[in-house]
Design a protein around this motif. Structure first.
Motif, mmCIF file in Angstrom:
data_model
loop_
_atom_site.group_PDB
_atom_site.id
_atom_site.type_symbol
_atom_site.label_atom_id
_atom_site.label_comp_id
_atom_site.label_asym_id
_atom_site.label_seq_id
_atom_site.Cartn_x
_atom_site.Cartn_y
_atom_site.Cartn_z
ATOM 1 N N SER A 25 40.524 45.353 34.303
ATOM 2 C CA SER A 25 40.045 46.706 34.577
ATOM 3 C C SER A 25 39.123 47.191 33.468
ATOM 4 O O SER A 25 39.413 46.999 32.284
ATOM 5 N N TRP A 26 38.016 47.803 33.863
ATOM 6 C CA TRP A 26 37.081 48.428 32.908
ATOM 7 C C TRP A 26 37.644 49.753 32.420
ATOM 8 O O TRP A 26 38.194 50.521 33.221
ATOM 9 N N ALA A 27 37.470 50.043 31.124
ATOM 10 C CA ALA A 27 37.718 51.410 30.640
ATOM 11 C C ALA A 27 36.638 52.307 31.246
ATOM 12 O O ALA A 27 35.519 51.847 31.494
ATOM 13 N N PRO A 28 36.938 53.596 31.482
ATOM 14 C CA PRO A 28 35.962 54.461 32.174
ATOM 15 C C PRO A 28 34.583 54.496 31.523
ATOM 16 O O PRO A 28 33.566 54.560 32.218
ATOM 17 N N VAL B 97 40.360 30.221 43.135
ATOM 18 C CA VAL B 97 40.290 31.450 43.936
ATOM 19 C C VAL B 97 40.194 32.658 42.997
ATOM 20 O O VAL B 97 40.908 32.738 41.996
ATOM 21 N N ILE B 98 39.291 33.590 43.335
ATOM 22 C CA ILE B 98 39.125 34.811 42.512
ATOM 23 C C ILE B 98 40.165 35.828 42.971
ATOM 24 O O ILE B 98 40.272 36.134 44.164
ATOM 25 N N LEU B 99 40.936 36.341 42.012
ATOM 26 C CA LEU B 99 42.041 37.245 42.344
ATOM 27 C C LEU B 99 41.698 38.710 42.122
ATOM 28 O O LEU B 99 42.267 39.584 42.766
ATOM 29 N N LYS B 100 40.783 38.993 41.166
ATOM 30 C CA LYS B 100 40.547 40.393 40.826
ATOM 31 C C LYS B 100 39.092 40.603 40.413
ATOM 32 O O LYS B 100 38.512 39.772 39.699
ATOM 33 N N VAL B 101 38.512 41.723 40.848
ATOM 34 C CA VAL B 101 37.167 42.117 40.394
ATOM 35 C C VAL B 101 37.167 43.593 40.017
ATOM 36 O O VAL B 101 38.011 44.353 40.476
ATOM 37 N N ASP B 102 36.221 43.975 39.160
ATOM 38 C CA ASP B 102 36.010 45.392 38.842
ATOM 39 C C ASP B 102 34.533 45.582 38.504
ATOM 40 O O ASP B 102 33.902 44.663 37.970
ATOM 41 N N TRP B 103 34.007 46.762 38.839
ATOM 42 C CA TRP B 103 32.576 47.048 38.636
ATOM 43 C C TRP B 103 32.487 48.412 37.964
ATOM 44 O O TRP B 103 33.012 49.391 38.490
ATOM 45 N N ASN B 104 31.864 48.465 36.789
ATOM 46 C CA ASN B 104 31.842 49.723 36.039
ATOM 47 C C ASN B 104 30.610 50.565 36.391
ATOM 48 O O ASN B 104 29.508 50.035 36.509
ATOM 49 N N SER B 105 30.813 51.879 36.508
ATOM 50 C CA SER B 105 29.697 52.742 36.929
ATOM 51 C C SER B 105 28.782 53.121 35.771
ATOM 52 O O SER B 105 27.652 53.531 35.985
ATOM 53 N N VAL B 106 29.257 52.992 34.516
ATOM 54 C CA VAL B 106 28.436 53.411 33.379
ATOM 55 C C VAL B 106 27.501 52.286 32.933
ATOM 56 O O VAL B 106 26.300 52.488 32.773
ATOM 57 N N ASN B 107 28.051 51.069 32.751
ATOM 58 C CA ASN B 107 27.196 49.978 32.258
ATOM 59 C C ASN B 107 26.701 49.050 33.375
ATOM 60 O O ASN B 107 25.936 48.113 33.109
ATOM 61 N N ASP B 108 27.165 49.277 34.620
ATOM 62 C CA ASP B 108 26.725 48.497 35.787
ATOM 63 C C ASP B 108 27.077 47.008 35.654
ATOM 64 O O ASP B 108 26.364 46.149 36.175
ATOM 65 N N LEU B 109 28.168 46.688 34.932
ATOM 66 C CA LEU B 109 28.572 45.290 34.770
ATOM 67 C C LEU B 109 29.801 44.985 35.631
ATOM 68 O O LEU B 109 30.590 45.870 35.949
ATOM 69 N N ILE B 110 29.934 43.700 35.987
ATOM 70 C CA ILE B 110 30.998 43.250 36.889
ATOM 71 C C ILE B 110 31.950 42.336 36.121
ATOM 72 O O ILE B 110 31.515 41.517 35.304
ATOM 73 N N LEU B 111 33.244 42.489 36.407
ATOM 74 C CA LEU B 111 34.274 41.615 35.840
ATOM 75 C C LEU B 111 34.905 40.819 36.962
ATOM 76 O O LEU B 111 35.116 41.348 38.055
ATOM 77 N N SER B 112 35.253 39.564 36.686
ATOM 78 C CA SER B 112 35.996 38.799 37.681
ATOM 79 C C SER B 112 36.986 37.895 36.960
ATOM 80 O O SER B 112 36.731 37.455 35.833
ATOM 81 N N GLY B 113 38.109 37.629 37.609
ATOM 82 C CA GLY B 113 39.115 36.739 37.026
ATOM 83 C C GLY B 113 39.843 36.023 38.139
ATOM 84 O O GLY B 113 39.979 36.563 39.245
#
Length: 777
Positions: free
Chosen positions: A236-239, A190-206
């Motif tokens: 979390s992505w750095a800004p 099960v995926i617990l956390k996602v983040d999407w950065n506005s500068v590099n347009d990349l997605i993180l999932s864990g």
């Protein structure tokens, strides 16, 4: 680079801390299952209770209303959304007063996030629903409904798409009802956390499979971590999108945007349930399962340039080391360092309130000036000046600290610019347009005004990365760009009224950099290091381009290296595992560029004879042709065995006038229309017609002959000869129409051609006599 963490001896919260959020760079709010909201002041190290929540509210997520939107400051930055397990979300003031509670979901509300401009709030619930609400808490729409809980949700960079979890799947859903949904299996648990950065347009999932992954916005996997000991509970992505943090049980990790890990900390925290970066990207806070709030700041960043290595040792201290003599200088700052850049003999450091400019010849006396507001998110340097980007805009400063210009354009969002989408040279600023990624906006660095007629450069595909060359006159400035097909193109920046010629010079190119001292380009092409010794040859003689390349086998590089910079003869590469590799390039091409700029053709020939390198001869041939230096070009072409071109150069020498020579040089470069225009401007109508006949542009040749009422019979004669050779009959109506009324006589035509040429010779001779008389006077 690593994280320096700090934990209090005793936890301030009595229960698990579920969420944290920064109000300013030094103030944080934390919420816990003990129903308390605490405020942490990092300057005074004080912690104060803001409010004790009602017993039925167990908080799950907290998100502050965005403070800045593009360039505008928001007035209402004093509220946050707090989601809780009772199915409600609460709009809460900075003082802790609940302004409004809204029934949102059946079961717990697991996530609540404002979009980037604060016009909408999204909530995700245990009931599997995702809802969008207005700023005041009115329901706008239910975006999705599924059978399993939605644990995490994130907005896309333009607030027009939503990323959410669905068990082991990730889903990107656009807000437009008709647009296509992207869904893919991302993890084995099960995926617990996602983040999407506005500068590099990349997605993180864990998730519960104990892995974190990096994806692009189309769902392609860019990095998958090894399986760790515990599930990934937060990330979390750095800004600025350069690094991200990952939290799990007693673990905090700092990673590069490409996925490899900079540093691993093992604090005594329990599971880290939420991570939040401060707006300036220097500090990180984590909500811990054992009631602690962990703080971490980024230290030990490195910058290198020639013989200097600079390290950020503490938040306000840098160490400068000269590796030639091991001299060490310490640089102290009043406030904490946010961004720094080292190039062209200058170190530029942005703190939260000031900008420091150091000259590498003297580290003791920096030039200091105050920054307006907003956090600096990017520093770019050129030889004569540098560019600062903050939330409010772009500013070009000289190294003396004088503001030179501040380019502006409609729809500008400075907060999402990065080093791939902005480029700076001594005279030009190039910015990829976010609203249409095929468009590159070009500005004069000294005035901030749009270049030329203000028309931007438009490519046929979306552009991923841009880079301006750094040397030579501004009229000859070139820009290299990589599009989404990973093709590399080169074009000129200043083109007077004509459509720019965009030439492809490489494919499968993943990153690139221009040399700092000569217009030489290097890039990673299909896992090999390729150096374009003279990329501009594509405008003079594109068939020479493959002969001017230097290709280094990729066996010494591991997966997906990135070019960081190309200074002097050294290319610095970052490998897929984070290690740095240096590759050296011969110094001869840079010398050749220098000789070409200063017109030292004799020296250039000597250098090529000495180096005995075919690629150097090819570069010299291109440079000599671009500068109309026919003797050198002839020798260079002969050295690489290009006999047809040697013959053509001899043909050029026989041209009766300068105008003819110029036009035939344009023809040599494949610029047919420009060559024709040059002939017509000089009044050489026959030559313009003959060019079109030679290229079998029959229609155009006839059109010119009819328009200028001359040589219609010449065109018809050559056309007839051409058709006879292939045993074909005339079918073109225009040619049939004119052949009825015009008599074709080869003798007359030859005589006419001879007369045209002798006229041209006479005119050229008269011009040269006039100019020599004038010079004597």
């Amino acid at each position: 680079m690593r994280l320096k963490t700090s934990l209090l001896k005793e936890s301030k919260h009595k229960e698990l801390v579920s969420c944290v959020g920064w109000t300013t760079a030094d103030e944080l709010y934390s919420c816990s299952e003990d129903h308390q909201i605490l405020k942490w002041n990092l300057l005074t190290s004080e912690t104060s209770l803001i409010v004790k929540l009602p017993e039925e509210i167990y908080p799950t997520d907290l998100h502050w209303f965005p403070k800045t939107v593009g360039v505008k400051k928001q007035a209402q930055a004093e509220i946050f959304v707090l989601t809780s397990t009772d199915g409600k979300f609460h709009l809460t003031s900075k003082m802790g007063r609940i302004e409004k509670s809204v029934e949102a979901h059946k079961g717990a509300v697991l996530a609540g996030r404002w979009n980037y401009d604060g016009t909408a709030l999204i909530t995700a619930g245990e009931d599997g629903q995702i809802k969008i609400w207005s700023k005041s808490g009115m329901l706008r729409s239910t975006l999705a409904s599924q059978g399993s809980p939605v644990y995490s949700v994130a907005w896309g960079p333009d607030s027009d798409r939503i990323l959410y979890t669905s068990g082991r799947q990730l889903v990107i859903k656009p807000l437009q009802p008709s647009a296509k949904i992207i869904q893919w299996k991302a993890h084995d648990g099960v995926i617990l956390k996602v983040d999407w950065n506005s500068v590099n347009d990349l997605i993180l999932s864990g998730g519960e499979d104990c892995k974190y992954k990096v994806w692009d916005s189309f769902g392609h996997l860019l990095h998958c971590s090894l399986s760790h000991d515990y599930p990934v509970t937060s990330l979390s992505w750095a800004p600025d999108g350069e690094v991200f943090a990952v939290g799990s049980f007693n673990t905090l990790r700092l990673c590069d945007k490409t996925g490899w890990s900079y540093a691993l900390e093992k604090p005594n925290t329990g599971s880290v349930f939420s991570l939040a970066w401060s707006a300036d990207g220097t500090q990180l806070a984590g909500a811990c399962g054992n009631g602690h709030v962990i703080f971490a700041h980024v230290v030990e960043q490195h910058w290198e340039w020639k013989n200097f290595v600079i390290t950020l040792t503490k938040r306000r201290t840098m160490q400068v080391r000269n590796v030639l003599n091991d001299a060490v200088d310490l640089l102290e700052f009043r406030d904490r360092v946010i961004k720094a850049s080292l190039a062209y003999g200058h170190l530029v450091v942005a703190t939260s309130l000031q900008c420091y400019v150091y000259n590498s010849r003297n580290w003791n006396t920096p030039l200091i000036f105050d920054l307006k507001e907003g956090t600096v998110s990017l520093i770019l340097q050129a030889e004569k000046h540098f560019l600062l980007v903050d939330g409010a805009g772009l500013y070009t400063f000289s190294y003396e600290g004088r503001l030179i210009s501040s380019p502006k354009f409609p729809g500008m969002r400075a907060d999402i610019l990065n080093a791939q989408s902005v480029s700076l040279s001594n005279d030009t600023i190039a910015i990829r347009d976010k609203s249409d990624e095929k468009v590159i906006l070009l500005f004069d660095a000294l005035t901030g005004k749009a270049l030329g007629d203000g028309k931007p450069l438009t490519h046929k595909q979306e552009v991923l990365e841009i880079a301006l060359d750094q040397c030579g006159p501004s009229t000859d400035r070139k820009i290299a760009l990589i599009d989404k097909n990973r093709d590399l193109y080169l074009t000129t920046v200043r083109h007077l009224g004509q459509e720019p010629k965009i030439c492809k010079i490489g494919s499968m190119v993943h990153s690139m950099a221009w040399n700092d001292a000569a217009n030489i380009l290097c890039g990673i092409q299909d896992n090999q290091l390729t150096v374009w010794y003279y990329p501009s040859v594509v405008f003079t003689d594109k068939e020479l381009l493959p002969k001017t390349l230097y290709i280094k086998d990729g066996s010494e590089f591991r997966r997906a290296p990135q070019v960081l910079n190309y200074i002097g003869t050294k290319v610095t590469l970052r490998q897929g595992d984070g290690s740095l590799v240096y590759s050296s390039v011969l110094p001869f091409p840079a010398l050749l560029h220098e000789y070409s700029i200063s017109a030292r053709w004799e020296d250039a020939l000597r250098l090529c004879c000495y180096a005995k390198d075919q690629s150097l001869w090819a570069c010299l041939a291109g440079m000599a042709m671009a500068n109309r230096e026919l003797t050198t070009a002839e020798m260079a072409y002969a050295a690489i065995g290009e006999l047809p071109r040697v013959q053509y150069i001899n043909f050029l020498r026989e041209q009766p006038s300068k105008e003819s020579l110029l036009a035939h040089m344009l023809l040599f470069s494949g610029q047919v229309q420009e060559a024709e225009a040059a002939f017509l401007q000089a009044g050489l109508i026959y030559q313009a017609i003959q060019v079109n006949i030679d290229l079998y542009n029959w229609e155009r040749a006839l059109e010119l002959a009819v328009k200028h009422k001359t040589h219609v019979d010449t065109v018809l004669a050559y056309r007839e000869k051409f058709l006879q050779k292939f045993g074909r009959k005339e079918t073109n109506k225009r040619f049939l129409q004119y052949s009825e009324g015009v008599e074709v006589d080869w003798e007359k035509i030859q005589a006419k051609i001879e007369m045209e040429l002798s006229k041209e010779r006479e005119r050229a001779a008269n011009t040269s006599v006039r100019s020599s008389v004038a010079s004597r006077r």
